[in-house]
Enzyme design. Structure first.
Site, PDB file in Angstrom:
ATOM      1  N   ASN A  35       0.843  -1.211   0.000  1.00 31.99           N
ATOM      2  CA  ASN A  35       0.000   0.000   0.000  1.00 31.99           C
ATOM      3  C   ASN A  35       0.871   1.251   0.000  1.00 31.99           C
ATOM      4  OD1 ASN A  35      -2.611   1.170   0.010  1.00 31.99           O
ATOM      5  ND2 ASN A  35      -2.359   1.710   2.168  1.00 31.99           N
ATOM      6  N   LEU A  59       6.421  -9.007   5.976  1.00 31.17           N
ATOM      7  CA  LEU A  59       6.748  -9.379   7.363  1.00 31.17           C
ATOM      8  C   LEU A  59       6.480 -10.855   7.638  1.00 31.17           C
ATOM      9  CD1 LEU A  59       5.565  -6.616   9.838  1.00 31.17           C
ATOM     10  CD2 LEU A  59       7.878  -7.279   9.241  1.00 31.17           C
ATOM     11  N   SER A 124      -5.178   2.001  17.334  1.00 31.23           N
ATOM     12  CA  SER A 124      -6.108   2.969  16.757  1.00 31.23           C
ATOM     13  C   SER A 124      -7.231   3.277  17.738  1.00 31.23           C
ATOM     14  CB  SER A 124      -6.707   2.340  15.492  1.00 31.23           C
ATOM     15  OG  SER A 124      -7.807   3.079  15.030  1.00 31.23           O
ATOM     16  N   TYR A 148     -11.014  -5.113  11.003  1.00 30.88           N
ATOM     17  CA  TYR A 148      -9.777  -4.327  11.145  1.00 30.88           C
ATOM     18  C   TYR A 148      -9.570  -3.956  12.616  1.00 30.88           C
ATOM     19  CZ  TYR A 148      -6.899  -0.170  11.523  1.00 30.88           C
ATOM     20  OH  TYR A 148      -5.966   0.739  11.945  1.00 30.88           O
ATOM     21  N   LYS A 152      -6.645  -5.006  15.784  1.00 24.82           N
ATOM     22  CA  LYS A 152      -5.899  -4.123  16.697  1.00 24.82           C
ATOM     23  C   LYS A 152      -6.147  -4.531  18.150  1.00 24.82           C
ATOM     24  CE  LYS A 152      -3.964  -1.365  13.647  1.00 24.82           C
ATOM     25  NZ  LYS A 152      -2.534  -1.549  13.351  1.00 24.82           N
ATOM     26  N   TYR A 176      -3.837   5.920  17.765  1.00 28.18           N
ATOM     27  CA  TYR A 176      -3.943   7.146  16.982  1.00 28.18           C
ATOM     28  C   TYR A 176      -5.402   7.523  16.818  1.00 28.18           C
ATOM     29  CZ  TYR A 176       0.367   5.047  14.945  1.00 28.18           C
ATOM     30  OH  TYR A 176       1.565   4.424  14.720  1.00 28.18           O
TER      31      TYR A 176
HETATM   32  P1  NAD Z   1      -0.169   2.733   5.185  1.00 26.59           P
HETATM   33  O1  NAD Z   1      -0.955   1.705   4.450  1.00 26.59           O
HETATM   34  O2  NAD Z   1       0.223   3.966   4.469  1.00 26.59           O
HETATM   35  O3  NAD Z   1       1.143   2.064   5.806  1.00 26.59           O
HETATM   36  C1  NAD Z   1       1.215   0.701   6.158  1.00 26.59           C
HETATM   37  C2  NAD Z   1       2.422   0.117   5.447  1.00 26.59           C
HETATM   38  O4  NAD Z   1       2.529  -1.262   5.772  1.00 26.59           O
HETATM   39  C3  NAD Z   1       2.317   0.213   3.925  1.00 26.59           C
HETATM   40  O5  NAD Z   1       3.475   0.847   3.416  1.00 26.59           O
HETATM   41  C4  NAD Z   1       2.214  -1.224   3.473  1.00 26.59           C
HETATM   42  O6  NAD Z   1       2.830  -1.432   2.203  1.00 26.59           O
HETATM   43  C5  NAD Z   1       2.923  -1.966   4.595  1.00 26.59           C
HETATM   44  N1  NAD Z   1       2.499  -3.359   4.778  1.00 26.59           N
HETATM   45  C6  NAD Z   1       1.244  -3.854   4.853  1.00 26.59           C
HETATM   46  N2  NAD Z   1       1.279  -5.181   5.044  1.00 26.59           N
HETATM   47  C7  NAD Z   1       2.583  -5.535   5.121  1.00 26.59           C
HETATM   48  C8  NAD Z   1       3.264  -6.769   5.307  1.00 26.59           C
HETATM   49  N3  NAD Z   1       2.599  -7.936   5.456  1.00 26.59           N
HETATM   50  N4  NAD Z   1       4.613  -6.773   5.314  1.00 26.59           N
HETATM   51  C9  NAD Z   1       5.314  -5.618   5.153  1.00 26.59           C
HETATM   52  N5  NAD Z   1       4.720  -4.423   4.954  1.00 26.59           N
HETATM   53  C10 NAD Z   1       3.371  -4.381   4.948  1.00 26.59           C
HETATM   54  O7  NAD Z   1      -0.991   3.090   6.504  1.00 26.59           O
HETATM   55  P2  NAD Z   1      -0.728   4.204   7.601  1.00 26.59           P
HETATM   56  O8  NAD Z   1      -1.883   5.125   7.573  1.00 26.59           O
HETATM   57  O9  NAD Z   1       0.630   4.724   7.506  1.00 26.59           O
HETATM   58  O10 NAD Z   1      -0.897   3.303   8.909  1.00 26.59           O
HETATM   59  C11 NAD Z   1       0.199   2.790   9.620  1.00 26.59           C
HETATM   60  C12 NAD Z   1      -0.323   2.029  10.820  1.00 26.59           C
HETATM   61  O11 NAD Z   1      -1.109   2.898  11.619  1.00 26.59           O
HETATM   62  C13 NAD Z   1      -1.209   0.839  10.480  1.00 26.59           C
HETATM   63  O12 NAD Z   1      -0.929  -0.209  11.363  1.00 26.59           O
HETATM   64  C14 NAD Z   1      -2.611   1.372  10.721  1.00 26.59           C
HETATM   65  O13 NAD Z   1      -3.506   0.354  11.062  1.00 26.59           O
HETATM   66  C15 NAD Z   1      -2.369   2.327  11.878  1.00 26.59           C
HETATM   67  N6  NAD Z   1      -3.380   3.394  11.973  1.00 26.59           N
HETATM   68  C16 NAD Z   1      -3.597   4.209  10.914  1.00 26.59           C
HETATM   69  C17 NAD Z   1      -4.565   5.202  11.010  1.00 26.59           C
HETATM   70  C18 NAD Z   1      -4.873   6.104   9.850  1.00 26.59           C
HETATM   71  O14 NAD Z   1      -5.956   6.684   9.831  1.00 26.59           O
HETATM   72  N7  NAD Z   1      -3.998   6.282   8.886  1.00 26.59           N
HETATM   73  C19 NAD Z   1      -5.267   5.381  12.207  1.00 26.59           C
HETATM   74  C20 NAD Z   1      -4.995   4.530  13.274  1.00 26.59           C
HETATM   75  C21 NAD Z   1      -4.038   3.531  13.152  1.00 26.59           C
HETATM   76  C1  WQD Z   2     -14.113  11.163   9.516  1.00 19.18           C
HETATM   77  C2  WQD Z   2     -15.478  11.833   9.541  1.00 19.18           C
HETATM   78  C3  WQD Z   2     -17.189  10.468   8.551  1.00 19.18           C
HETATM   79  C4  WQD Z   2     -15.484  10.562   4.509  1.00 19.18           C
HETATM   80  C5  WQD Z   2     -11.288   5.869  10.141  1.00 19.18           C
HETATM   81  C6  WQD Z   2     -11.216   4.457  10.638  1.00 19.18           C
HETATM   82  C7  WQD Z   2     -10.387   4.390  11.895  1.00 19.18           C
HETATM   83  C8  WQD Z   2      -9.015   5.066  11.714  1.00 19.18           C
HETATM   84  C9  WQD Z   2      -9.118   6.403  11.068  1.00 19.18           C
HETATM   85  C10 WQD Z   2      -7.385   3.392  11.251  1.00 19.18           C
HETATM   86  C11 WQD Z   2     -16.611  10.865   9.898  1.00 19.18           C
HETATM   87  C12 WQD Z   2     -16.972  11.713   7.735  1.00 19.18           C
HETATM   88  C13 WQD Z   2     -15.721  10.752   5.853  1.00 19.18           C
HETATM   89  C14 WQD Z   2     -16.376  11.161   3.578  1.00 19.18           C
HETATM   90  C15 WQD Z   2     -17.644  12.085   5.404  1.00 19.18           C
HETATM   91  N1  WQD Z   2      -8.172   4.291  10.858  1.00 19.18           N
HETATM   92  N2  WQD Z   2     -16.779  11.488   6.293  1.00 19.18           N
HETATM   93  N3  WQD Z   2     -17.419  11.912   4.054  1.00 19.18           N
HETATM   94  O1  WQD Z   2     -14.216   7.053  10.266  1.00 19.18           O
HETATM   95  O2  WQD Z   2     -13.179   8.563  12.028  1.00 19.18           O
HETATM   96  O3  WQD Z   2     -11.889   6.682  11.127  1.00 19.18           O
HETATM   97  O4  WQD Z   2      -9.951   6.332   9.898  1.00 19.18           O
HETATM   98  O5  WQD Z   2      -7.250   2.940  12.357  1.00 19.18           O
HETATM   99  O6  WQD Z   2     -10.263   3.055  12.204  1.00 19.18           O
HETATM  100  O7  WQD Z   2     -12.530   3.997  10.915  1.00 19.18           O
HETATM  101  O8  WQD Z   2     -12.296   8.627   9.682  1.00 19.18           O
HETATM  102  O9  WQD Z   2     -11.804  10.126   7.802  1.00 19.18           O
HETATM  103  O10 WQD Z   2     -13.246   8.086   7.411  1.00 19.18           O
HETATM  104  O11 WQD Z   2     -14.162   9.989   8.709  1.00 19.18           O
HETATM  105  O12 WQD Z   2     -18.609  12.744   5.759  1.00 19.18           O
HETATM  106  O13 WQD Z   2     -16.228  11.005   2.334  1.00 19.18           O
HETATM  107  O14 WQD Z   2     -15.768  12.281   8.211  1.00 19.18           O
HETATM  108  O15 WQD Z   2     -18.555  10.132   8.606  1.00 19.18           O
HETATM  109  O16 WQD Z   2     -17.548  11.604  10.624  1.00 19.18           O
HETATM  110  P1  WQD Z   2     -13.026   7.722  10.809  1.00 19.18           P
HETATM  111  P2  WQD Z   2     -12.827   9.189   8.311  1.00 19.18           P
END
Ligand code: NAD
Ligand code: WQD
Length: 346
Positions: A35, A59, A124, A148, A152, A176
């Protein structure tokens, strides 16, 4: 000191690499690029003027990972790799359980074999499910609502069990809230595949003309204007949180859980308005049905991270919008189409 960053080519990982390199750490990245793009690795080198080892590796490849730990004297691991799309996890639960759970087990086993016991883990706010109250404190009740989120939750439990098995383990679990924004250079940022699921990349793709309008999912929540409220946190503040957690845990043991957010919520309409006023771009929107599984209000109590880590999110909503927009304008197609220059050292 050498730190392995899994998922270091991704959105949060690339920003975390920058912070660690700038703080003087040796960085080693493992990412299968499922990704992400190697271009982000090149860009991190460009920003920091520092090279580092990058392994395109899954991994789940235990032998490969073992070689990485043999080659580099790793002191601690920041584990961000994993699959993260809520909707996709509902359609492909096996893939999510397999990738997220198994890869963490393999990682911890290889760490143990190599006597590495310090881990920072990406969790998360999704583990709070439907929050009983806001702001959300770390010992609130937990209950994820999709595969998902359950990966976590399960991983948090696995890590707790691991830490109880041997006091040498020191594990920080970072929950986060909603990471947004991009590095101020405009060189690295969020690079979603296809139509974004998350609000901020969707807004910026509307502003740049790639998408017609934002669909606002519901305006009948018990919030300031009826639209969903979230705790958006600048990805650079988030990346700095990893650095603080790492520094703290090098001399502590057990599991320590921290919310990483700003402590303040913004509604969908407030985000659209902030983006318009900072960028001068118009962001048309329409109100549509609620998105299934969404909650109305979600924001963090950050006192624990503030006090124990000495960490504070300092970047404003305006900076989040400004930096997102700079990244979007400079890279309307993300990292697509850019050639890789092999500057790296592995
Ligand atoms: P991202 O997809 O940009 O980064 C994740 C990375 O992991 C990617 O580069 C992907 O290629 C790599 N990856 C996936 N599976 C793999 C595997 N099996 N082996 C090696 N590499 C692998 O996502 P991000 O937004 O940077 O998120 C990073 C972490 O934070 C994730 O664990 C995600 O669940 C967590 N997180 C993200 C958010 C968010 O909203 N972005 C919120 C809360 C938690
Ligand atoms: C934010 C707000 C939507 C898109 C998600 C995952 C969570 C975490 C972070 C990884 C909400 C509204 C959104 C759109 C909208 N990821 N919205 N129109 O849902 O808080 O969290 O990302 O851990 O697990 O569930 O984030 O950015 O999708 O939404 O109105 O096109 O924006 O309803 O209120 P969310 P989001």
């Amino acid at each position: 000191m050498a730190i392995l960053i899994t998922g270091g080519a991704g959105y949060i990982g690339s920003h975390t690499c920058v912070e660690l390199l700038e703080a003087g750490y040796e960085v080693v990245v493992v990412d299968n690029l499922s990704n992400s793009s190697e271009v982000s690795i090149n860009r991190v080198t460009g920003i920091t003027k520092k090279s580092f080892a990058f392994y395109e590796m899954d991994l789940l490849d235990r032998e490969g990972l073992d070689k990485v730990f043999t080659k580099h004297s790793i002191d601690a691991v920041i584990h961000l790799a994993g699959l993260k799309a809520v909707g996709e996890s509902v359609r492909m639960p096996l893939s999510y359980y397999h990738t997220n759970i198994m890869s963490t087990l393999v990682l911890c086993e290889v760490m143990k074999e190599h006597n590495v016991h310090k881990l920072v883990f990406s969790s998360s706010a999704t583990v709070y499910g439907l929050p009983e109250q806001v702001p959300i404190v770390e010992d609130s009740s937990l209950g994820a609502t999709n595969p998902y989120g359950r990966t976590k939750l399960m991983l948090e439990q696995i890590l707790q069990d691991l830490a109880e098995s041997n006091e040498r383990w020191g594990i920080s679990i970072l929950r986060y809230f909603n990471p947004v924004g991009a590095h101020q250079s405009g060189q690295i940022g969020e690079n979603p595949n296809g139509i974004p699921n998350n609000l901020m990349p969707y807004i910026s793709q509307v502003a740049v003309g790639k998408l017609a309008q934002v669909n606002v999912f519901g305006n009948d929540y018990p919030t300031i204007d009826g639209t969903g409220v979230r705790d958006y946190i600048h990805v650079v503040d988030l990346a700095k949180g990893h650095l603080r957690a790492l520094e703290k845990q090098l001399d502590i043991s057990g599991v320590h859980i921290y919310n990483l957010g700003t402590g303040r919520g913004y509604s969908v309409l407030e985000m659209i308005t902030a983006f318009e006023s900072v960028t001068g771009q118009s962001v048309p929107y329409r109100i549509v049905e609620r998105r299934p599984g969404d909650i109305g209000l979600c924001y963090a109590d950050t006192a624990k991270a503030n006090m124990e880590l000495g960490w504070f999110a300092t970047r404003s909503i305006e900076e989040m919008c400004q930096d997102t927009w700079r990244w979007q304008r400079l890279n309307p197609n993300g990292y697509e189409g850019e050639k890789i220059h092999h500057l790296l050292t592995n």
